[in-house]
Scaffold this motif. Structure first.
Motif, PDB file in Angstrom:
ATOM      1  N   GLY A 108       0.778  -1.322  -0.190  1.00  0.00           N
ATOM      2  CA  GLY A 108       0.142   0.277  -0.125  1.00  0.00           C
ATOM      3  C   GLY A 108       0.769   1.353  -0.007  1.00  0.00           C
ATOM      4  N   LEU A 109       0.131   2.338  -0.208  1.00  0.00           N
ATOM      5  CA  LEU A 109       0.703   3.800  -0.336  1.00  0.00           C
ATOM      6  C   LEU A 109       1.128   4.092   1.161  1.00  0.00           C
ATOM      7  N   HIS A 110       2.405   4.749   1.583  1.00  0.00           N
ATOM      8  CA  HIS A 110       2.691   5.243   2.815  1.00  0.00           C
ATOM      9  C   HIS A 110       2.984   6.644   2.667  1.00  0.00           C
ATOM     10  N   LEU A 111       2.227   7.399   3.337  1.00  0.00           N
ATOM     11  CA  LEU A 111       2.403   8.783   3.128  1.00  0.00           C
ATOM     12  C   LEU A 111       3.031   9.521   4.312  1.00  0.00           C
ATOM     13  N   VAL A 112       4.048  10.200   3.975  1.00  0.00           N
ATOM     14  CA  VAL A 112       4.885  10.825   4.918  1.00  0.00           C
ATOM     15  C   VAL A 112       5.150  12.345   4.703  1.00  0.00           C
ATOM     16  N   ALA A 113       4.979  13.122   5.706  1.00  0.00           N
ATOM     17  CA  ALA A 113       5.111  14.788   5.614  1.00  0.00           C
ATOM     18  C   ALA A 113       6.636  14.866   6.081  1.00  0.00           C
ATOM     19  N   PHE A 114       7.350  15.665   5.392  1.00  0.00           N
ATOM     20  CA  PHE A 114       8.727  15.842   5.682  1.00  0.00           C
ATOM     21  C   PHE A 114       9.076  17.417   5.498  1.00  0.00           C
ATOM     22  N   SER A 115       8.983  18.507   6.629  1.00  0.00           N
ATOM     23  CA  SER A 115       9.148  19.668   6.630  1.00  0.00           C
ATOM     24  C   SER A 115      10.631  20.128   7.462  1.00  0.00           C
ATOM     25  N   ASN A 116      10.932  21.067   6.853  1.00  0.00           N
ATOM     26  CA  ASN A 116      12.276  22.010   7.479  1.00  0.00           C
ATOM     27  C   ASN A 116      11.452  22.764   8.333  1.00  0.00           C
ATOM     28  N   GLY A 117      10.272  22.676   8.751  1.00  0.00           N
ATOM     29  CA  GLY A 117       9.454  23.893   9.663  1.00  0.00           C
ATOM     30  C   GLY A 117       9.454  23.076  10.998  1.00  0.00           C
ATOM     31  N   PRO A 118       8.887  23.681  11.972  1.00  0.00           N
ATOM     32  CA  PRO A 118       8.876  23.194  13.353  1.00  0.00           C
ATOM     33  C   PRO A 118       7.559  22.152  13.436  1.00  0.00           C
ATOM     34  N   ARG A 119       7.683  21.100  14.203  1.00  0.00           N
ATOM     35  CA  ARG A 119       6.738  20.299  14.254  1.00  0.00           C
ATOM     36  C   ARG A 119       5.152  20.889  14.638  1.00  0.00           C
ATOM     37  N   LYS A 120       5.235  21.704  15.663  1.00  0.00           N
ATOM     38  CA  LYS A 120       3.885  22.354  15.778  1.00  0.00           C
ATOM     39  C   LYS A 120       3.405  22.797  14.708  1.00  0.00           C
ATOM     40  N   TYR A 121       4.003  23.704  13.896  1.00  0.00           N
ATOM     41  CA  TYR A 121       3.961  24.245  12.636  1.00  0.00           C
ATOM     42  C   TYR A 121       3.067  23.418  11.547  1.00  0.00           C
ATOM     43  N   CYS A 122       3.982  22.519  11.443  1.00  0.00           N
ATOM     44  CA  CYS A 122       3.676  21.475  10.328  1.00  0.00           C
ATOM     45  C   CYS A 122       2.466  20.864  10.606  1.00  0.00           C
ATOM     46  N   CYS A 123       2.103  20.435  11.966  1.00  0.00           N
ATOM     47  CA  CYS A 123       0.803  19.751  12.186  1.00  0.00           C
ATOM     48  C   CYS A 123      -0.088  20.516  12.184  1.00  0.00           C
ATOM     49  N   LYS A 124      -0.102  21.735  12.484  1.00  0.00           N
ATOM     50  CA  LYS A 124      -1.181  22.774  12.521  1.00  0.00           C
ATOM     51  C   LYS A 124      -1.765  22.926  11.026  1.00  0.00           C
ATOM     52  N   VAL A 125      -0.722  23.283  10.097  1.00  0.00           N
ATOM     53  CA  VAL A 125      -0.815  23.502   8.703  1.00  0.00           C
ATOM     54  C   VAL A 125      -1.663  22.295   8.348  1.00  0.00           C
ATOM     55  N   LEU A 126      -1.196  20.805   8.515  1.00  0.00           N
ATOM     56  CA  LEU A 126      -1.794  19.734   7.798  1.00  0.00           C
ATOM     57  C   LEU A 126      -3.073  19.610   8.473  1.00  0.00           C
ATOM     58  N   ARG A 127      -3.402  20.168   9.791  1.00  0.00           N
ATOM     59  CA  ARG A 127      -4.815  20.108  10.534  1.00  0.00           C
ATOM     60  C   ARG A 127      -5.702  21.138   9.589  1.00  0.00           C
ATOM     61  N   THR A 128      -5.128  22.233   9.367  1.00  0.00           N
ATOM     62  CA  THR A 128      -5.939  23.234   8.961  1.00  0.00           C
ATOM     63  C   THR A 128      -6.435  22.853   7.552  1.00  0.00           C
ATOM     64  N   ILE A 129      -5.437  22.303   6.600  1.00  0.00           N
ATOM     65  CA  ILE A 129      -6.155  21.899   5.395  1.00  0.00           C
ATOM     66  C   ILE A 129      -6.742  20.377   5.053  1.00  0.00           C
ATOM     67  N   GLY A 130      -6.826  19.821   6.525  1.00  0.00           N
ATOM     68  CA  GLY A 130      -7.586  18.709   6.392  1.00  0.00           C
ATOM     69  C   GLY A 130      -6.968  17.431   5.933  1.00  0.00           C
ATOM     70  N   VAL A 134      14.670   9.957   7.967  1.00  0.00           N
ATOM     71  CA  VAL A 134      13.239   9.534   7.567  1.00  0.00           C
ATOM     72  C   VAL A 134      13.043   8.224   6.786  1.00  0.00           C
ATOM     73  N   LEU A 135      14.088   7.917   5.932  1.00  0.00           N
ATOM     74  CA  LEU A 135      13.916   6.759   5.344  1.00  0.00           C
ATOM     75  C   LEU A 135      14.143   5.501   6.243  1.00  0.00           C
ATOM     76  N   GLY A 136      15.136   5.733   7.359  1.00  0.00           N
ATOM     77  CA  GLY A 136      15.367   4.643   8.234  1.00  0.00           C
ATOM     78  C   GLY A 136      14.133   4.354   9.004  1.00  0.00           C
ATOM     79  N   ARG A 137      13.444   5.537   9.523  1.00  0.00           N
ATOM     80  CA  ARG A 137      12.422   5.560  10.399  1.00  0.00           C
ATOM     81  C   ARG A 137      11.150   4.722   9.688  1.00  0.00           C
ATOM     82  N   ILE A 138      10.948   4.876   8.543  1.00  0.00           N
ATOM     83  CA  ILE A 138       9.892   4.241   7.850  1.00  0.00           C
ATOM     84  C   ILE A 138       9.976   3.363   7.152  1.00  0.00           C
ATOM     85  N   GLY A 139      11.569   2.743   7.155  1.00  0.00           N
ATOM     86  CA  GLY A 139      11.682   1.512   6.738  1.00  0.00           C
ATOM     87  C   GLY A 139      11.668   1.141   5.104  1.00  0.00           C
TER      88      GLY A 139
END
Length: 91
Positions: A1-23, A53-58
């Motif tokens: 299956g498809l494995h989606l990962v968000a990888f940002s140079n921004g802070p975690r709090k901001y990244c999560c907020k943006v992803l929540r805001t845009i659904g 990141v690649l190591g964490r997601i295998g």
């Protein structure tokens, strides 16, 4: 299956907020969101950040596609063997 990962140079709090805001947060889940604070002392385009990141997601680079808006990050990803899609804004 498809494995989606968000990888940002921004802070975690901001990244999560943006992803929540845009659904999109639920498509990733907290465990598949990687922010700059997760990959320190590296950040994109440093190889160490991709390796982490690649190591964490295998996954191997050739199993991944990176959707990115920065050409320097696209070049870094391609050099590691990831497939890439460059997103360009208007103008």
């Amino acid at each position: 299956g498809l494995h989606l990962v968000a990888f940002s140079n921004g802070p975690r709090k901001y990244c999560c907020k943006v992803l929540r805001t845009i659904g999109l947060f639920d498509f990733f889940g907290d465990e598949n969101i990687f922010a700059v604070t997760d990959v320190l002392p590296h950040c994109k385009p440093d190889r160490g950040s991709f390796d982490f990141v690649l190591g964490r997601i295998g996954k191997k680079p050739e199993e991944c596609v990176m959707v990115e808006d920065s050409m320097k990050n696209i070049r870094a990803a391609k050099s590691l063997g990831l497939k890439t899609i460059l997103v360009c804004g208007e103008g």
